[in-house]
Design an enzyme around this catalytic site. Structure first.
Site, PDB file in Angstrom:
ATOM      1  N   LYS A   1      -2.465   1.758  12.162  1.00  0.00           N
ATOM      2  CA  LYS A   1      -1.785   2.004  10.306  1.00  0.00           C
ATOM      3  C   LYS A   1      -0.235   3.403  11.259  1.00  0.00           C
ATOM      4  O   LYS A   1      -0.365   4.400  12.244  1.00  0.00           O
ATOM      5  CB  LYS A   1      -2.348   3.131  10.161  1.00  0.00           C
TER       6      LYS A   1
ATOM      7  N   SER B   1      -4.954   2.984   1.604  1.00  0.00           N
ATOM      8  CA  SER B   1      -3.459   2.943   2.272  1.00  0.00           C
ATOM      9  C   SER B   1      -3.743   2.419   3.116  1.00  0.00           C
ATOM     10  O   SER B   1      -2.162   1.909   3.514  1.00  0.00           O
ATOM     11  CB  SER B   1      -2.883   4.212   1.931  1.00  0.00           C
TER      12      SER B   1
ATOM     13  N   SER C   1      -9.562   4.934   2.147  1.00  0.00           N
ATOM     14  CA  SER C   1      -7.869   4.750   2.826  1.00  0.00           C
ATOM     15  C   SER C   1      -8.499   3.498   3.948  1.00  0.00           C
ATOM     16  O   SER C   1      -8.206   2.420   4.096  1.00  0.00           O
ATOM     17  CB  SER C   1      -7.367   4.700   3.334  1.00  0.00           C
TER      18      SER C   1
HETATM   19  N1  GLN Z   1      -5.874   6.553  -2.077  1.00  0.00           N
HETATM   20  C1  GLN Z   1      -6.053   7.806  -2.404  1.00  0.00           C
HETATM   21  C2  GLN Z   1      -5.170   8.636  -2.503  1.00  0.00           C
HETATM   22  O1  GLN Z   1      -4.101   7.870  -3.144  1.00  0.00           O
HETATM   23  C3  GLN Z   1      -6.106   8.285  -0.877  1.00  0.00           C
HETATM   24  C4  GLN Z   1      -5.217   7.180   0.440  1.00  0.00           C
HETATM   25  C5  GLN Z   1      -6.365   7.925   1.253  1.00  0.00           C
HETATM   26  O2  GLN Z   1      -7.409   7.634   1.896  1.00  0.00           O
HETATM   27  N2  GLN Z   1      -4.984   8.249   2.199  1.00  0.00           N
HETATM   28  O3  GLN Z   1      -5.280   9.902  -2.207  1.00  0.00           O
END
Ligand code: GLN
Length: 459
Positions: A74, A149, A173
């Site tokens: 990532k 994400s 994520s």
């Molecule tokens: N979807 C969540 C957010 O937007 C978590 C994102 C993540 O786990 N990095 O905060």
């Protein structure tokens, strides 16, 4: 070569000289060349470095746990000499001078780095659509999100561009992209894997973990990256829990309420049946504060985001802060607000109290059961564009994810089947802190029982 390979098959093939590491690299790169334009999965491909490493592996006699395992990170993992953007224009041309501990350990274990994977900018999002470099498309259905994400980390596996990948999970994520890609992934216990060299989102919630095609692959990578490195004070070396001979799994009733997608309910009901036939016991349990988890997360997380993003001031790293996208700005404003004098007690402090309650409730449940089963997301993969104009509905995608991050417990995302529309389905198993071994054991039991075969989406 029969793809997708597992780590074991890769190692066997290399030892028996069915293929070389260079040939492996060729075949994964070929996939990237064929599909990346359309699916927007890799932001940077480090072809030269990959071949250099592959040649080393082919020459080496050493037996390494990840020898020849082709991987991508990532784009919030620092990779020495390879561009790292966090999915944001702020860091568009940033070349880190060092690698994250997870990257270093995977490379030292023989992993071949193919490049950097698309993600929501700063890991803010659930669909990959907040990336400043355009959304990643789901290889199972181009019109759908691959989940975020860590959007590229899931899609790279579904498209068979990598054998394993890494992601970060602040609230789902790592799990969501696995769930939306027919993949396995682990959000480890908070403090099991060092976050050194990983761009921070919300430091009390962030965890680093692997995604792969099988439970065994995810377990192997976890064992390579876990443990202290002297650079992340939250990481403790922890004796792995002994595998149990008998398990009891809890069904948290607050997670299975009206409105749950019928296909997700069905796949979990079937999984429960399969576990039962393997001798696992089930029990209804209760986490009464679940209904507050997402509100609690969306106060604590932006508070920490507003502090962590303060260092990207255009002086020390990258471009000016003007380059922050709407979502980052939204979170900086929300976070600054909940931390400001007069509102701190009403919002931040209240959220911290709720968080403590959630921790106490999960701890109590784990006095009764060894693990909990739950959906990862409320629906199968949704359409690209479906939620972008409504941040709140996007935030609600994380409703089942928050409990594990707020209480620091591990969770294994497990694929279970496909919806009528041919989209991946799955569930998560959460366990007490440092119970990863038991989650792997349960995941394997389930996959053995259904004769699970990893699948990739593109020919
Ligand atoms: N979807 C969540 C957010 O937007 C978590 C994102 C993540 O786990 N990095 O905060």
């Amino acid at each position: 070569m029969d793809l997708p390979l597992t780590i074991k098959e890769t190692q066997k093939g290399l030892i028996e000289k069915k293929f070389s590491a260079v040939e492996l690299t060729d075949s994964y790169l070929e996939r990237i060349n064929k599909y990346n334009k359309e699916y927007n999965i890799f932001l940077t491909v480090s072809e030269e470095d990959a071949y250099k490493k592959a040649k080393e592996i082919d020459k080496s006699e050493k037996k390494l746990p990840l020898a020849g395992v082709v991987t991508g990170y990532k784009d919030i993992f620092m990779t020495k000499g390879i561009r790292t953007t966090a999915g944001s224009k702020v860091l568009e041309g940033y070349i880190p001078p060092y690698s994250a501990t997870a990257v270093k350990r995977i490379e030292e274990a023989g992993g071949i780095t193919l490049g950097k994977l698309n993600c929501d900018a700063w890991a803010h999002g659930s669909s990959g659509e907040n990336s400043d470099f355009g959304p990643t498309k789901n290889p199972w259905n181009r019109g759908c999100t691959p989940g975020g994400s860590s959007s590229g980390s899931g899609a790279a596996l579904s498209a068979n561009m990598c054998l394993v990948t890494t992601g970060t999970d602040t609230c789902g994520s790592i799990r969501l992209p696995a769930n939306y890609g027919y993949l396995v992934s682990l959000k480890p216990t908070y403090g099991a894997v060092s976050r050194y060299g990983v761009i921070a989102m919300a430091s009390s919630l962030d965890s680093v973990g692997p995604l792969g095609h099988t439970v065994g692959d995810v377990e192997t990578v976890f064992n390579v990256i876990k443990g202290g490195d002297g650079h992340d004070s939250t990481v403790v070396d922890h004796e792995a829990q002994a595998i149990k001979s008998k398990y009891k799994i809890g069904i948290p009733k607050e997670f299975f309420v009206d409105g749950i997608d019928p296909e997700i309910q069905k796949t979990i009901d079937e999984a429960v049946k399969i576990f039962k036939s393997e001798g696992v016991e089930f029990k209804e349990v209760s986490l009464p504060s679940t209904k507050y988890a997402i509100s609690c997360y969306y106060i604590i997380q932006p508070a920490e985001v507003s502090s962590n993003l303060g260092r990207f001031d255009g002086i020390r790293y990258g471009n000016s802060r003007e380059a922050f996208g709407d979502e980052a700005k939204r979170r900086i404003m929300l976070g600054t607000y909940v931390l400001s004098s007069g509102y701190y007690e009403a919002y931040y402090l209240t959220a911290m109290k709720v968080r403590t309650k959630i921790c106490q409730e999960t701890e109590k449940v784990f006095g009764e059961v060894d693990a909990m089963i739950a959906p990862v997301a409320p629906t199968p993969p949704f359409n690209l564009g479906e939620k972008t104009s409504d941040p709140l509905s996007m935030y609600l995608t994380d409703i089942y994810a928050a409990t594990a991050n707020l209480s620091g417990i591990p969770s294994l995302a497990i694929p279970s089947g496909f919806s009528k529309k041919g989209l991946p389905l799955g569930f998560q198993l959460m366990g007490p802190r440092f119970s990863e071994n038991n989650l792997f054991d349960l995941g394997k039991k389930y996959h053995d029982a259904i004769s699970f075969e990893p699948k990739v989406a593109l020919k």
